[in-house]
Design an enzyme around this catalytic site. Structure first.
Site, PDB file in Angstrom:
ATOM      1  N   SER A  28      -2.722  20.612  -9.356  1.00 50.26           N
ATOM      2  CA  SER A  28      -2.741  21.594  -8.262  1.00 50.26           C
ATOM      3  C   SER A  28      -2.115  20.999  -6.995  1.00 50.26           C
ATOM      4  CB  SER A  28      -4.163  22.093  -7.991  1.00 50.26           C
ATOM      5  OG  SER A  28      -4.972  21.075  -7.487  1.00 50.26           O
ATOM      6  N   ARG A  80      -0.304  -4.327 -19.290  1.00 59.97           N
ATOM      7  CA  ARG A  80      -0.138  -3.468 -18.118  1.00 59.97           C
ATOM      8  C   ARG A  80       1.195  -3.732 -17.404  1.00 59.97           C
ATOM      9  NH1 ARG A  80      -3.094  -2.769 -12.422  1.00 59.97           N
ATOM     10  NH2 ARG A  80      -5.112  -2.947 -13.401  1.00 59.97           N
ATOM     11  N   HIS A 124      -7.164  10.816  -2.219  1.00 60.49           N
ATOM     12  CA  HIS A 124      -8.518  10.559  -2.733  1.00 60.49           C
ATOM     13  C   HIS A 124      -9.485  11.617  -2.183  1.00 60.49           C
ATOM     14  CE1 HIS A 124     -11.778   8.374  -4.469  1.00 60.49           C
ATOM     15  NE2 HIS A 124     -12.396   8.295  -3.298  1.00 60.49           N
ATOM     16  N   GLY A 158      -6.265  -2.756  -4.252  1.00 58.47           N
ATOM     17  CA  GLY A 158      -7.651  -2.322  -4.432  1.00 58.47           C
ATOM     18  C   GLY A 158      -7.696  -0.884  -4.929  1.00 58.47           C
ATOM     19  N   ASP A 160      -8.503   2.652  -3.893  1.00 54.20           N
ATOM     20  CA  ASP A 160      -8.683   3.543  -2.730  1.00 54.20           C
ATOM     21  C   ASP A 160      -8.996   2.763  -1.446  1.00 54.20           C
ATOM     22  OD1 ASP A 160      -8.334   5.795  -4.445  1.00 54.20           O
ATOM     23  OD2 ASP A 160     -10.409   5.592  -5.084  1.00 54.20           O
ATOM     24  N   GLU A 189      -6.888  19.235   0.502  1.00 53.84           N
ATOM     25  CA  GLU A 189      -5.855  18.352  -0.070  1.00 53.84           C
ATOM     26  C   GLU A 189      -4.511  19.074  -0.126  1.00 53.84           C
ATOM     27  OE1 GLU A 189      -8.379  15.465  -3.076  1.00 53.84           O
ATOM     28  OE2 GLU A 189      -7.370  17.193  -3.916  1.00 53.84           O
TER      29      GLU A 189
HETATM   30  C1  GRF Z   1      -7.452  15.473  -6.605  1.00 53.68           C
HETATM   31  O1  GRF Z   1      -8.677  15.982  -6.198  1.00 53.68           O
HETATM   32  C2  GRF Z   1      -7.226  14.109  -6.024  1.00 53.68           C
HETATM   33  O2  GRF Z   1      -7.951  13.871  -4.877  1.00 53.68           O
HETATM   34  C3  GRF Z   1      -7.707  13.181  -7.106  1.00 53.68           C
HETATM   35  O3  GRF Z   1      -7.424  13.842  -8.317  1.00 53.68           O
HETATM   36  C4  GRF Z   1      -7.426  15.245  -8.103  1.00 53.68           C
HETATM   37  C5  GRF Z   1      -6.202  15.803  -8.756  1.00 53.68           C
HETATM   38  O4  GRF Z   1      -6.231  17.204  -8.823  1.00 53.68           O
HETATM   39  N1  GRF Z   1      -7.082  11.899  -6.977  1.00 53.68           N
HETATM   40  P1  GRF Z   1      -4.927  17.986  -9.273  1.00 53.68           P
HETATM   41  O5  GRF Z   1      -4.500  17.432 -10.628  1.00 53.68           O
HETATM   42  O6  GRF Z   1      -3.887  17.799  -8.234  1.00 53.68           O
HETATM   43  O7  GRF Z   1      -5.359  19.424  -9.395  1.00 53.68           O
END
Ligand code: GRF
Length: 220
Positions: A28, A80, A124, A158, A160, A189
């Site tokens: 999203s 990795r 985050h 680290g 976040d 977001e």
């Molecule tokens: C978001 O809430 C972001 O903060 C976290 O993962 C989620 C991803 O959501 N890191 P989407 O896939 O963008 O809907």
């Protein structure tokens, strides 16, 4: 003395910042970046969507928007380091300047971060440094905080913990559960992330002579 975080900025719609969006699931936030990229003065271009999961719905969003995508599954690599080298190689192929982690469920380490120093951004769902790592919304509910939110930050080694670029506050309401609170955080977001990437492309994210980045709060 301060310098733009990204060289050769400000960019414009005719010379956009080339970004990759790394995803693992729904996407999203990728969609919010796609929608913003359609506006006339957008100064970034999504040149690549990269997923570590082949069934991520984010890949469908990319396809619908006509954006090239790649699936590089971490499970196909023993080390990795080799996985991250592959990611660096792919980003090189698409001439990516900045990488946005938008729901990418892998932690990137030295190999990738060295290649993209100060050019990897994460989103985050909490007000960093609170509630790092997985299940940030559940952590916030358990702690009974009154306010939580979301953070856009530069990625360091680290989880976040990198320098904060932008944050948005979301109140926790009586009766909130994980779904309702996550939903309201995601709405923020979707506003914050595209705005931050645009400011980055415009050269409004700057660093001081010690390398500490910042962006004017007034831009948000
Ligand atoms: C978001 O809430 C972001 O903060 C976290 O993962 C989620 C991803 O959501 N890191 P989407 O896939 O963008 O809907």
């Amino acid at each position: 003395m301060s310098f733009p975080l990204i060289k050769d900025t400000p960019r414009s719609s005719s010379n956009p910042l080339r970004i990759a969006v790394f995803v693992s699931g729904n996407g999203s936030n990728l969609q919010a970046l796609i929608d913003e990229a359609k506006t006339p003065y957008c100064a970034y271009k999504i040149c690549l969507v990269l997923s570590n999961e082949e069934h991520a719905f984010a890949l469908t969003r990319a396809k619908t928007a006509g954006i090239l995508s790649e699936v590089i599954c971490h499970r196909d690599f023993v080390e990795r380091h080799d996985y991250e080298e592959k990611l660096v190689e792919i980003c090189g192929k698409y001439q990516i300047e900045v990488v946005i982690l938008a729901g990418f469920m892998r932690v990137l380490g030295k190999t990738f971060l060295k290649a993209f120093s100060n050019r990897v951004i994460n989103l985050h769902p909490a007000l960093c440094p609170a509630f790092p790592g997985l299940h940030a919304v559940t952590q916030a509910l358990k702690k009974r905080v009154w306010f939580t939110g979301c953070t856009v930050h530069l990625v360091n080694e680290g989880v976040d913990t990198g320098p904060i670029l932008a944050q948005s506050i979301v109140p926790v309401l009586d009766g909130d559960d994980e779904a309702s609170l996550s939903n309201r955080i995601q709405q923020e977001e979707h506003r914050l992330l595209p705005k931050l990437v645009q400011e980055l492309a415009l050269g409004n994210v700057i660093q001081d002579s010690f390398g500490t980045p910042s962006v004017k709060r007034a831009h948000f």
